[in-house]
Design an enzyme around this catalytic site. Structure first.
Site, PDB file in Angstrom:
ATOM      1  N   SER A  78      49.806  13.835  37.750  1.00 48.04           N
ATOM      2  CA  SER A  78      49.112  13.148  38.849  1.00 48.04           C
ATOM      3  C   SER A  78      49.390  11.655  38.879  1.00 48.04           C
ATOM      4  CB  SER A  78      47.608  13.377  38.688  1.00 48.04           C
ATOM      5  OG  SER A  78      46.882  12.574  39.585  1.00 48.04           O
TER       6      SER A  78
ATOM      7  N   TYR B 214      41.033  12.034  33.413  1.00 45.50           N
ATOM      8  CA  TYR B 214      41.917  13.006  34.050  1.00 45.50           C
ATOM      9  C   TYR B 214      43.371  12.541  33.930  1.00 45.50           C
ATOM     10  CZ  TYR B 214      44.034  15.549  38.038  1.00 45.50           C
ATOM     11  OH  TYR B 214      44.829  16.311  38.857  1.00 45.50           O
TER      12      TYR B 214
ATOM     13  N   LYS C 245      46.438  14.247  31.833  1.00 47.33           N
ATOM     14  CA  LYS C 245      47.677  14.647  32.493  1.00 47.33           C
ATOM     15  C   LYS C 245      48.885  14.000  31.798  1.00 47.33           C
ATOM     16  CE  LYS C 245      46.423  17.462  35.821  1.00 47.33           C
ATOM     17  NZ  LYS C 245      46.880  18.878  35.788  1.00 47.33           N
TER      18      LYS C 245
END
Lengths: 327, 327
Positions: free
Chosen positions: B122, B146, B150
């Site tokens: 991402s 997050y 990732k």
């Protein structure tokens, strides 16, 4: 102040424990307790404060939690499976270098008091090779599992810092030379051997050519960096908790020149060149130079000259190494 | 060719399953079986090959191994806890986004046949913010858990590729718009809502100002990139398996301009501005533009215009979204 050293039985861990024992304080605060943790309980240095020595697996959350008791303000996380070993045994590397760091994160988080964590990352987390001069915002594209696991550890501890679980500084250590003792499983073992073995009166083979350059630091510099990282104001770092410290880029030929300058031509003549493709293929991917301007701005001390580095080994470690190896 | 989609019940997973079912082949090879895996067993599209639908936890190694049976040649790993949810529940994010990816790695490694793995990383793995134009070798300094998870997943899969366990391509997805259905827990949920809700005849509030820029892509582009990543010759990537695909940098004002161009002034007037600091503080750290030259060289298709993107949503998803929401 309570301090824990994970990997306290290793080369740098023992030197750090001895330094803390000698100083008796850190950043002007008296040390009230030191816990040393390694696979086998490390020997305790004689110190003006209580020293607790624990043996255990750094990937075992309960063992790590026991090694980081309530009140711990500083954790040095030096426990690792080194480069060639992590490359030879992927699962062992993942267990110690990844699960170990996760266990450290959770143990520190459980304290609820945001301890400072000094993590030894590595130049091996970068790709780039001989021609690279890595800028301070250089991207980590590891060419080996050890480097990948170290880069992952940095990301874990950086995010845990942002979340307020702990307060991490990750030092991407250059190849540390001169290591005392015997050759080890690090692919970079030769970097120390080409100076140490001749100083012990022994011959050794260098597995890379004389023009091969390495980003190095001395054990003395590593200690200064550890203590600075443990006591500095981290707010100036912002979200980015990785540090490329100001090591030194040196060719094998320059290292041997420093050896000759300090210990004479006969010592220099103890080193031959026998190319080793397996070692070369690992170390050739590591960058040979870094900018390290951010570290300088943040107060990390400059690496001493190669001649001073050779003299420091003679002062600090030669006698003990001779004794250990029965020479 | 056997294919598995982990996260096969999600927005992109369902679109991908439908596309594979329609195509019947991938890279010129007939598809002989498709496994869809998600927390709840996803619905099977009607397809000219057998489709197996499994429910389970992506962090459970046995469940993931069952979803990647012997003979699997391509694994799409889309399973994740999204940005705001991973920020709100650190442990859940670590479990799904870190342990999940570890389980995928081990299941693929156990096959012994080096399957292609397409991993959705991402834009959230980068810091930088509104002024950044991220170069292809830009460093990932995530400003949220997050993004950190990732970036860690990328490192794990890249190293597993180097070790010969699998053959990974990690696509750092821009914010995908227009998402069908309802607002979700992603901090970027508004990026779709400001186009989708007006097209449904509903009013919505934009939590960031009109001049705020986002690096976006359409579901159609994401599909093209997934299929290209699944079939491309990865040898040209070398050790670096992370791709910044050629998305598009667009301000909220430009998005609303495209909405007005396609759907008229009344649709544009459905969007108000109500600043939301919590959302803003997450998305403001994401870079708004990328160079993406490497992805173009490697054959990843260009993102279509904003107007085409709005029209594609109307063609592909508007009716289903209306039905789903009883509008």
């Amino acid at each position: 102040m309570r301090i824990t050293i994970l990997g306290g039985g290793g080369f740098l861990g023992k030197k750090l424990a001895a330094r803390l024992a000698r100083d008796g304080s850190l950043g002007g605060k008296p040390i009230t307790g030191l816990t040393l943790f390694d696979l086998a309980a490390p020997p305790a240095p004689s110190a003006p404060f209580p020293v607790q020595c624990l043996g255990g697996d750094v990937a075992d959350p309960a063992a790590v939690a026991a090694a980081i008791p309530a009140g711990t303000e500083v954790v040095f996380h030096l426990a690792a499976v080194v480069s060639a070993a992590a490359e030879a045994d992927y699962d062992l590397g993942m267990k110690v270098n990844l699960n170990g760091t996760l266990a450290v994160l959770q143990a520190c988080r459980a304290l609820g008091t945001k301890p400072r964590v000094i993590f030894t990352s590595s130049v091996a987390s970068f790709g780039g090779g001989q021609d690279a001069v890595v800028p301070d915002d250089g991207r980590q594209v590891p060419t080996n599992s050890y480097g990948a696991q170290k880069a992952i550890g940095e990301l874990l501890l950086q995010d845990a810092t942002r979340k307020g679980f702990l307060d991490a500084v990750s030092i991407r250590l250059p190849t540390v030379m001169v290591r005392p003792g015997r050759p080890n499983k690090a692919a970079s073992s030769f970097v120390s051997a080409i100076l140490r073995e001749p100083l012990l009166g022994l011959s050794t083979d260098c597995p890379v050519p004389p023009e091969f350059a390495v980003w190095i630091c001395s054990p003395r510099s590593a200690m200064e960096w550890f203590l600075h990282a443990a006591t500095m104001d981290t707010s100036a770092m912002g979200i980015d908790r990785g540090i490329n410290p100001p090591g030194r880029s040196a060719t094998v030929a320059k290292m041997l020149g420093a050896l000759e300058a300090v210990a004479g031509h006969a010592a220099r003549e103890k080193v031959g060149f026998v190319f080793d493709k397996e070692v070369f293929d690992i170390v050739v991917g590591w960058p040979a130079a870094f900018e390290a301007e951010r570290a300088r701005r943040l107060g990390f001390a400059e690496q001493e000259s190669l001649e001073d580095l050779v003299r420091a080994f003679i002062e600090d470690d030669l006698a003990a190494t001779k004794a250990e190896r029965g020479l």
